[in-house]
Design an enzyme around this catalytic site. Structure first.
Site, mmCIF file in Angstrom:
data_model
loop_
_atom_site.group_PDB
_atom_site.id
_atom_site.type_symbol
_atom_site.label_atom_id
_atom_site.label_comp_id
_atom_site.label_asym_id
_atom_site.label_seq_id
_atom_site.Cartn_x
_atom_site.Cartn_y
_atom_site.Cartn_z
ATOM 1 N N SER A 123 -19.354 0.752 66.096
ATOM 2 C CA SER A 123 -20.601 0.582 65.193
ATOM 3 C C SER A 123 -21.696 0.080 65.768
ATOM 4 C CB SER A 123 -20.199 -0.301 63.804
ATOM 5 O OG SER A 123 -21.411 -0.605 63.175
ATOM 6 N N TYR A 147 -18.504 -8.320 60.964
ATOM 7 C CA TYR A 147 -18.074 -6.880 61.131
ATOM 8 C C TYR A 147 -18.550 -6.835 62.646
ATOM 9 C CZ TYR A 147 -18.125 -1.896 60.746
ATOM 10 O OH TYR A 147 -17.909 -0.460 60.853
ATOM 11 N N LYS A 151 -16.037 -5.697 65.942
ATOM 12 C CA LYS A 151 -16.291 -4.324 66.652
ATOM 13 C C LYS A 151 -16.662 -4.539 68.207
ATOM 14 C CE LYS A 151 -15.572 -1.172 63.301
ATOM 15 N NZ LYS A 151 -14.366 -0.211 63.463
#
Lengths: 325, 325
Positions: A123, A147, A151
């Site tokens: 991402s 998040y 990632k």
């Protein structure tokens, strides 16, 4: 050719398996079986020219990844993840799924011993403001969310396991997928699709940010094609830098709505009104907007032709070619 | 003030606790206790003006970090690590100690609940060739070793746990410490210290690389001062980018040996001979050589004055002020 799709019940997973069912092949080889994994029962395409298996399992639970890889798939699309908002509010769940889950998958693939190609959906959340304009391939990863941290760690692990020839990984940082089919959700980015999807379906929509706000987007078709293309990349050509920002379009809200007017007409475009929401404006201000994806382009990844096409694809793929009156 | 030093038996750990024993304070506060942790029994300074506890324990084992943090230390210096060469040859041990160990420490600190300042010893191994010259603060992390991967992941985790106010972390990427006291070891970088340390002790030394090879170095005194300074940094001034490349000197072998001749004379400098070793030349060619450490400098970290000083510090601190005839 045996394929595993983790997170196979999600939007991208469904688009991917539908595409594979149409193609019947991947990397020029006939597909024999696709296994769809998710935490809720995934639904495969009815008319696939290959066997479809579904598995309801949690990759972050001990041993589950080993069981899932007992078929020693040739290609693994790792799409399973806790999304950005949930990873931020449920710290432990985010780390368990997005970091421990990846480690479990890498270790299971290592034990399977067949050095599978793993295509990992990363991402642009690995980047944190302030950014250069545009963000080059060698800009550093300083995520401002859990998040993005998960990632970024997963990208590093994927590259190291690949360097050690334990797996053969390619990580791709997807732009925001737009127009995302389905219902609006509570993600702060939901409106980027909503201000197009709802008017095309005959529903009024509200835009919570200023028309000058820009975002980095790709269609579901392009996102699916990125995954397919990554599955077939020559690892030697990629080299040790195994994670790539995918090409997209940097478009403002104004450009999005102008495209909507061109493609679908005034009546549709006039269904959008602006009602500023300071909370969403604040969140969106911290997001990356524009990338220079030189490496991905040199490796054959292609952006959508233009934003008008992104709208047309949605009308063709989701609305049977017909815009709501 | 209660302090924990993990890896307290290592060279930097010993230098640090000796410095703390001389100072008696940290961040302007009296030190009450220093706990030294290592996998082999660490030895504290005999004359410390505070209590010294030693703990022989493995942070990567379940529950050990919680036990170690039962005193809720105010400052944790996390120096414990499997070194670069061993992390490369023993993949599992490297990940267990350098990644699981860090996660265990962060989780234990989170459960302890007192948001301790954690000073984490990271490494310039988070960078992988090819590099810009010099490497700026925002260059991306693309390690080419498992050690570098583990350190890069740990940096990301430290920053995210800090962002969530679970700990108060500062990661510092130390230059190669030179002149490292003690015996030569099998690390490929060993000769950078050896070609100075051995001649100063009256022993002949061999340089396996060309005199034009450059490296990024700091003295043990500077490395210790970086740790002390990091312990007292105002987190608000640092902001969310919690990991910093430390200032050093980019010096060539030729410059090192010229300094040796200036400081210690011809007889000492003539003890070095060049015997090229292609294996070591190959490894060293992939290492970063030069950094632009603007952020660290702006936060008050200071490099050694010059390379001559680095040699003089070694003579003062390790040789009782006297060079071998």
């Amino acid at each position: 050719m045996d394929i595993l799709i983790t997170g196979g019940g999600g939007m991208i997973g469904r688009k991917l398996v539908e595409r594979l069912a149409r193609d019947g092949t991947l990397n020029g080889r006939k597909i024999d079986r696709v296994t769809l994994q998710d935490v809720v029962e995934p639904v495969g395409p009815a008319d696939a020219p290959f066997a479809v298996e579904t598995r309801v399992t949690d990759l972050s639970a001990p041993g589950e990844a080993d069981t899932l890889l007992e078929n020693t798939p040739d290609v693994i699309f790792h799409l399973a993840a806790v999304v950005s908002g949930e990873a931020e509010t449920d710290f432990d769940k985010g780390y368990r799924v997005n970091l421990t889950g990846v480690l479990n998958l890498l270790e299971a693939a290592r034990r399977a011993g067949n050095v599978p190609r793993i295509v990992f959906a990363s991402s642009i959340a690995v980047y944190g403001a302030p950014f250069p304009e545009p963000i080059p391939d060698d800009f550093f990863h300083q995520p401002l969310t859990s998040y993005g941290t998960q990632k970024a760690c997963a990208e590093l692990l994927l590259a190291d396991y690949t360097r050690k020839s334990l797996v053969d990984g390619i990580g791709i940082r997807l732009p925001t997928v737009c127009i995302r089919p389905g219902k609006p959700n509570k993600a702060a980015s939901s409106f980027f699709s909503g201000i197009l999807r709802e008017p095309l379906a005959g529903v009024d929509a509200v835009c919570p940010v200023d028309e000058t706000v820009r975002h980095w987007v790709a269609s579901p078709r392009a996102a699916t094609q990125f995954l397919i293309h990554a599955a077939g990349l020559d690892g030697d050509k990629v080299g040790p830098r195994r994670n790539l920002s995918m090409p997209g379009h940097c478009v403002s809200i104004r450009e999005m709505l102008d495209a909507l007017r061109r493609v679908a007409g005034d009546k549709v475009a006039d269904r959008v009104t602006f009602v500023p929401d300071d909370f969403i404006r604040g969140i969106v201000a911290g997001w990356p907007q524009n990338f220079a994806t030189d490496r991905a382009l040199s490796l054959g990844f292609e952006a959508d032709p233009d934003f008008d096409s992104i709208i047309r694809y949605h009308i063709e793929d989701e609305l049977g070619g017909k815009v709501a009156d």
